[in-house]
Design a protein around this motif. Structure first.
Motif, PDB file in Angstrom:
ATOM      1  N   ASP A 157      -2.058  -3.376  -1.939  1.00  0.00           N
ATOM      2  CA  ASP A 157      -1.307  -4.213  -1.011  1.00  0.00           C
ATOM      3  C   ASP A 157       0.096  -4.418  -1.576  1.00  0.00           C
ATOM      4  O   ASP A 157       0.400  -3.972  -2.685  1.00  0.00           O
ATOM      5  N   GLU A 158       0.930  -5.132  -0.838  1.00  0.00           N
ATOM      6  CA  GLU A 158       2.303  -5.372  -1.276  1.00  0.00           C
ATOM      7  C   GLU A 158       2.369  -6.056  -2.639  1.00  0.00           C
ATOM      8  O   GLU A 158       3.298  -5.817  -3.406  1.00  0.00           O
ATOM      9  N   ASP A 159       1.399  -6.921  -2.950  1.00  0.00           N
ATOM     10  CA  ASP A 159       1.414  -7.626  -4.235  1.00  0.00           C
ATOM     11  C   ASP A 159       0.829  -6.782  -5.373  1.00  0.00           C
ATOM     12  O   ASP A 159       0.763  -7.224  -6.510  1.00  0.00           O
ATOM     13  N   GLY A 160       0.410  -5.559  -5.075  1.00  0.00           N
ATOM     14  CA  GLY A 160      -0.141  -4.662  -6.096  1.00  0.00           C
ATOM     15  C   GLY A 160      -1.647  -4.735  -6.226  1.00  0.00           C
ATOM     16  O   GLY A 160      -2.265  -3.887  -6.854  1.00  0.00           O
ATOM     17  N   SER A 161      -2.277  -5.761  -5.638  1.00  0.00           N
ATOM     18  CA  SER A 161      -3.735  -5.876  -5.732  1.00  0.00           C
ATOM     19  C   SER A 161      -4.388  -4.906  -4.756  1.00  0.00           C
ATOM     20  O   SER A 161      -3.771  -4.451  -3.796  1.00  0.00           O
TER      21      SER A 161
END
Length: 131
Positions: A108-112
């Motif tokens: 996802d955008e947050d890297g998760s």
């Protein structure tokens, strides 16, 4: 708790050795899965999206270490990855120490990203951490 950490360790938490198991072969509907593995050497938080169960450090030498939030080592073993499948082989031969392979979705955008056990038995949310 130790069984849960062993399962998490199997996620990050190697050695699929040789062939990727048939059940790890790409399936239809796998469009969300990236062409390359989003996990590599580094530190990761493993949980359910709201709670972190453990932290896992993947080392460049193919080993991993599972830790509590306080940094206490609670397990480890070896890991390997090929494209969209990552496998973890915990040290030992106990009931909760069999090799397990996981398929990770695109970050996802947050890297998760979501990590799904190949046999469908488990699912976790993984977040790369700064070291």
């Amino acid at each position: 708790m130790r069984a849960r950490l062993a399962l998490i360790g199997a996620l990050a938490l190697a050695g699929c050795g040789g062939e990727i198991p048939d059940e790890a072969a790409p399936t239809e509907g796998a469009a969300l899965i990236p062409a390359t593995q989003p996990m590599g050497p580094g530190l990761y938080a493993v949980g359910d999206g709201t709670t972190v169960y453990a932290r896992t450090r993947l080392s460049a030498d193919g080993t991993y270490t599972d830790m509590t939030e306080a940094g206490e080592t609670v397990g480890g073993g070896s890991w390997s990855s090929r494209e969209d499948v990552i496998c973890f082989d915990p040290e030992g031969d106990g009931e909760d120490q069999q090799e397990r392979c996981w398929r990770n979705e695109a970050p996802d955008e947050d890297g998760s990203f979501r990590s799904l056990q190949v046999d469908g038995e488990g699912e976790y949310r993984v977040m790369p951490l700064e070291e």
